[in-house]
Design a protein around this motif. Sequence first.
Motif, PDB file in Angstrom:
ATOM      1  N   LEU A 180      28.270  19.333   5.260  1.00 10.41           N
ATOM      2  CA  LEU A 180      27.120  18.769   5.965  1.00 10.41           C
ATOM      3  C   LEU A 180      27.531  17.779   7.054  1.00 10.41           C
ATOM      4  O   LEU A 180      26.720  17.407   7.892  1.00 10.41           O
ATOM      5  N   GLU A 181      28.796  17.365   7.039  1.00 15.38           N
ATOM      6  CA  GLU A 181      29.272  16.368   8.000  1.00 15.38           C
ATOM      7  C   GLU A 181      29.149  16.841   9.441  1.00 15.38           C
ATOM      8  O   GLU A 181      28.930  16.036  10.347  1.00 15.38           O
ATOM      9  N   SER A 182      29.307  18.126   9.677  1.00 12.94           N
ATOM     10  CA  SER A 182      29.315  18.641  11.041  1.00 12.94           C
ATOM     11  C   SER A 182      27.923  19.033  11.539  1.00 12.94           C
ATOM     12  O   SER A 182      27.784  19.479  12.671  1.00 12.94           O
ATOM     13  N   LEU A 183      26.902  18.841  10.711  1.00 16.30           N
ATOM     14  CA  LEU A 183      25.550  19.237  11.119  1.00 16.30           C
ATOM     15  C   LEU A 183      24.886  18.144  11.958  1.00 16.30           C
ATOM     16  O   LEU A 183      25.151  16.959  11.791  1.00 16.30           O
ATOM     17  N   LYS A 220      30.734  26.769  20.471  1.00 20.17           N
ATOM     18  CA  LYS A 220      30.112  25.747  19.622  1.00 20.17           C
ATOM     19  C   LYS A 220      28.590  25.851  19.712  1.00 20.17           C
ATOM     20  O   LYS A 220      27.894  25.767  18.701  1.00 20.17           O
ATOM     21  N   ALA A 221      28.078  26.056  20.916  1.00 19.95           N
ATOM     22  CA  ALA A 221      26.638  26.201  21.101  1.00 19.95           C
ATOM     23  C   ALA A 221      26.122  27.448  20.390  1.00 19.95           C
ATOM     24  O   ALA A 221      25.061  27.430  19.769  1.00 19.95           O
ATOM     25  N   GLU A 222      26.885  28.541  20.492  1.00 22.95           N
ATOM     26  CA  GLU A 222      26.481  29.776  19.821  1.00 22.95           C
ATOM     27  C   GLU A 222      26.481  29.602  18.302  1.00 22.95           C
ATOM     28  O   GLU A 222      25.566  30.049  17.611  1.00 22.95           O
ATOM     29  N   LEU A 247      27.089  27.497   5.796  1.00 20.72           N
ATOM     30  CA  LEU A 247      27.485  26.109   6.051  1.00 20.72           C
ATOM     31  C   LEU A 247      29.008  25.948   6.007  1.00 20.72           C
ATOM     32  O   LEU A 247      29.593  25.229   6.820  1.00 20.72           O
ATOM     33  N   ALA A 248      29.646  26.651   5.074  1.00 16.36           N
ATOM     34  CA  ALA A 248      31.105  26.591   4.983  1.00 16.36           C
ATOM     35  C   ALA A 248      31.746  27.213   6.225  1.00 16.36           C
ATOM     36  O   ALA A 248      32.702  26.658   6.785  1.00 16.36           O
ATOM     37  N   LEU A 256      23.264  29.968  15.934  1.00 17.25           N
ATOM     38  CA  LEU A 256      23.220  30.907  14.809  1.00 17.25           C
ATOM     39  C   LEU A 256      22.858  30.194  13.506  1.00 17.25           C
ATOM     40  O   LEU A 256      22.058  30.700  12.713  1.00 17.25           O
ATOM     41  N   LEU A 257      23.435  29.026  13.293  1.00 16.73           N
ATOM     42  CA  LEU A 257      23.087  28.244  12.111  1.00 16.73           C
ATOM     43  C   LEU A 257      21.612  27.865  12.138  1.00 16.73           C
ATOM     44  O   LEU A 257      20.923  27.946  11.119  1.00 16.73           O
TER      45      LEU A 257
END
Length: 185
Positions: free
Chosen positions: A63-66, A140-142, A119-120, A146-147
């Motif tokens: 979750l750190e990168s969200l 990164k934007a893509e 998420l992983a 997607l997420l």
Amino acid sequence: MSIIIGIGIVTTITTLYLGKKCWHAFHKAVGISPGVLTYQDYHAPLSLTTLNWQQLNLNKKYLESLSEQQLRQLQRIDEKVHHYQAYQQELQAQHKTPAINESQFVLHKMLHTRLPEVLASYYQLIHMHKNAKTMNGDKKAEASELLQKVLGNIEQRLDTLLEQMEKQHLQDLRVMNQYLDSHDN
């Protein structure tokens, strides 16, 4: 005389009981808990250390990168899953076996298997390129897009499922009302 005293006691107890219930309902409506002196600002930036998940079992490292928006969406999803699970438990408490249809099965699979996998993957992608410092802005934007689509899809499925539950309860009430009206004649 004893009737008047009895009526007075019942009235006093009823007034106190309803007063307490109204007091708690008022506090709940404005977003505070009686007896709790901490204020919770729902618009404050989220902290991973303070996030509490009711139903979702997610690895905090992932979750750190969200983004803040994605974390809030995950919180909304968790809240909706909590409502759905409470409904299922209520059905079981009434000794009714909840029928699981395909959409419920797919949603369960998405929440408990696919969401942690996504998420992983997102975490690995972000941190792999963060360490190498070669992450293309487009990639990164893509990945973020997607997420976001996955989270949106899950939330939409939950909304549909909760709406179906509401419609079913409303239909049950209509049927009962029609039944009672038909037997009034």
